[in-house]
Design an enzyme around this catalytic site. Structure first.
Site, short mmCIF file in Angstrom:
data_model
loop_
_atom_site.label_atom_id
_atom_site.label_comp_id
_atom_site.label_asym_id
_atom_site.label_seq_id
_atom_site.Cartn_x
_atom_site.Cartn_y
_atom_site.Cartn_z
CB SER A 138 -13.49 -20.36 -28.84
OG SER A 138 -14.45 -20.57 -27.83
CE1 TYR A 151 -17.41 -19.79 -33.00
CE2 TYR A 151 -17.65 -20.62 -30.76
CZ TYR A 151 -17.13 -19.69 -31.65
OH TYR A 151 -16.32 -18.67 -31.19
N1 LIG Z 1 -17.36 -12.88 -28.31
C1 LIG Z 1 -17.09 -14.05 -27.75
O1 LIG Z 1 -17.65 -14.43 -26.69
C2 LIG Z 1 -16.06 -14.95 -28.38
C3 LIG Z 1 -15.56 -16.01 -27.62
C4 LIG Z 1 -14.61 -16.85 -28.19
C5 LIG Z 1 -14.16 -16.63 -29.47
N2 LIG Z 1 -14.67 -15.58 -30.20
C6 LIG Z 1 -14.18 -15.41 -31.56
O2 LIG Z 1 -13.70 -14.09 -31.73
C7 LIG Z 1 -13.72 -13.75 -33.11
C8 LIG Z 1 -14.29 -12.33 -33.26
O3 LIG Z 1 -15.65 -12.34 -32.86
P1 LIG Z 1 -16.28 -11.18 -31.99
O4 LIG Z 1 -16.60 -11.74 -30.66
O5 LIG Z 1 -15.45 -9.95 -32.07
O6 LIG Z 1 -17.68 -11.02 -32.74
P2 LIG Z 1 -18.28 -9.85 -33.65
O7 LIG Z 1 -18.31 -8.57 -32.90
O8 LIG Z 1 -19.57 -10.42 -34.17
O9 LIG Z 1 -17.23 -9.71 -34.84
C9 LIG Z 1 -17.13 -10.65 -35.87
C10 LIG Z 1 -16.34 -10.06 -37.02
O10 LIG Z 1 -16.25 -11.04 -38.06
C11 LIG Z 1 -16.63 -10.44 -39.28
N3 LIG Z 1 -17.24 -11.40 -40.19
C12 LIG Z 1 -18.35 -12.15 -39.96
N4 LIG Z 1 -18.67 -12.86 -41.07
C13 LIG Z 1 -17.73 -12.52 -42.01
C14 LIG Z 1 -17.53 -12.88 -43.36
N5 LIG Z 1 -18.37 -13.73 -43.98
N6 LIG Z 1 -16.48 -12.36 -44.02
C15 LIG Z 1 -15.64 -11.48 -43.41
N7 LIG Z 1 -15.78 -11.08 -42.14
C16 LIG Z 1 -16.82 -11.60 -41.45
C17 LIG Z 1 -17.63 -9.34 -38.91
O11 LIG Z 1 -17.60 -8.29 -39.86
P3 LIG Z 1 -18.70 -8.03 -41.02
O12 LIG Z 1 -20.05 -8.26 -40.45
O13 LIG Z 1 -18.40 -6.61 -41.40
O14 LIG Z 1 -18.33 -8.97 -42.13
C18 LIG Z 1 -17.01 -8.83 -37.60
O15 LIG Z 1 -16.05 -7.84 -37.88
C19 LIG Z 1 -14.53 -14.84 -33.81
O16 LIG Z 1 -13.64 -15.72 -34.46
C20 LIG Z 1 -15.23 -15.55 -32.66
O17 LIG Z 1 -15.50 -16.90 -32.94
C21 LIG Z 1 -15.61 -14.74 -29.69
#
Ligand SMILES: NC(=O)c1ccc[n+]([C@@H]2O[C@H](COP(=O)([O-])OP(=O)(O)OC[C@H]3O[C@@H](n4cnc5c(N)ncnc54)[C@H](OP(=O)(O)O)[C@@H]3O)[C@@H](O)[C@H]2O)c1
Length: 259
Positions: A138, A151
């Site tokens: 991130s 986080y």
């Molecule tokens: N969106 C942002 O602004 C942002 C910014 C910087 C970094 N990120 C990073 O990007 C990555 C993806 O996040 P996203 O933004 O795409 O959010 P998201 O749409 O909430 O997706 C998160 C994914 O992680 C999975 N997940 C959550 N808990 C889990 C568990 N216990 N076991 C296995 N899978 C799990 C969820 O699937 P299930 O619910 O099916 O398990 C979902 O597929 C994360 O590492 C996040 O920290 C996001």
């Protein structure tokens, strides 16, 4: 045919990666907890891109999650060429007011599982002399973030681990890249209970497809770190030019406006 394993493939950036790798004709292994969502995505990928898909429902916030995932792939005799270590979630608020169990689950997922999966899949990649791992960090990997302390610390771990291992792997044919996105339009803010607030204003968010595309290109061009978007990159450079305490204060006041 090459095989990619994507964790957190049921939504957001992981789902965008699944579609991107399907376009590149990879066999796709989709892993996350929600089997129904994974099945829907797998069906779409098969219909639209005629690729082969494998679903592995797994909770990676449990300490045995990575072993179960790796074990199932071993049983099926499937070697992983690319690991997208993407599953993760965030939390917002004062650390001493957070739900301890949920914070520990977050650390288990964002830190322990991510590193554990690297340790499980790397040996085979190194002995084959090829393979790639993309770890999703991130912009907060670069600075401390009050009101999201665990986080941001978890994402600092991702960056540090990636840089160190990337150096260790020089000359092995295996690549490790950290993708460090800023605010992206996914379920992330809803999961972190920030829905409807300024931070999730769609106009300020990058699309998950753009983020995945940038991550993919960086991985293929063997970059160690990539920050999508110039503004996000500028943000990550702040600790190089300003005292850390000042950056921490600014970060807090920016986040306070959004909470
Ligand atoms: N969106 C942002 O602004 C942002 C910014 C910087 C970094 N990120 C990073 O990007 C990555 C993806 O996040 P996203 O933004 O795409 O959010 P998201 O749409 O909430 O997706 C998160 C994914 O992680 C999975 N997940 C959550 N808990 C889990 C568990 N216990 N076991 C296995 N899978 C799990 C969820 O699937 P299930 O619910 O099916 O398990 C979902 O597929 C994360 O590492 C996040 O920290 C996001």
């Amino acid at each position: 045919m090459k095989t990619v394993l994507i964790t957190g493939a049921s939504s957001g950036i992981g789902k965008a990666f699944a579609e991107l790798f399907a376009k590149k004709n990879y066999r796709i292994v989709l892993a996350s907890r929600n089997e129904e969502k994974l099945s829907g995505i797998a069906r779409q990928l098969r219909d639209n891109y005629a690729v082969s898909t494998i679903l592995i429902p797994v909770d990676l916030a449990q300490s045995d999650g990575p072993i179960l995932l790796h074990g199932q792939l071993m049983e099926m005799g499937i070697a992983i060429d690319v690991l997208v270590n993407n599953a993760g979630f965030g939390s917002f608020g004062l650390l001493h007011e957070q739900d301890v169990r949920s914070e520990l689950e977050m650390l288990q997922l964002n830190v322990h599982s991510l590193s554990h999966l690297m340790m499980l899949f790397l040996p085979a990649m190194v002995s084959r002399g090829s393979g790639s791992i993309l770890n999703v960090g991130s912009t907060t990997s670069f600075y401390a973030c009050p009101l999201s302390a665990n986080y941001s610390a978890s994402k600092a771990f991702v960056l540090s681990l990636t840089e160190a291992v990337s150096n260790e792997l020089q000359g092995t044919g295996v690549i490790v890249t950290a993708l460090c996105p800023g605010a992206t339009g996914t379920e992330f803010f809803r999961s972190a209970k920030m829905d409807g607030q300024k931070v999730s204003d769609p106009k300020t968010l990058m699309s998950p497809e753009t983020v995945a595309e940038i991550g993919y290109k960086a991985l293929m061009s063997k970059k160690t770190i990539v920050v999508p978007g110039f503004q996000n990159w500028l943000l990550t450079q702040a600790p190089r030019f300003f005292p850390r305490r000042f950056v921490t204060r600014i970060t807090r006041s920016v986040l306070e406006q959004k909470l």
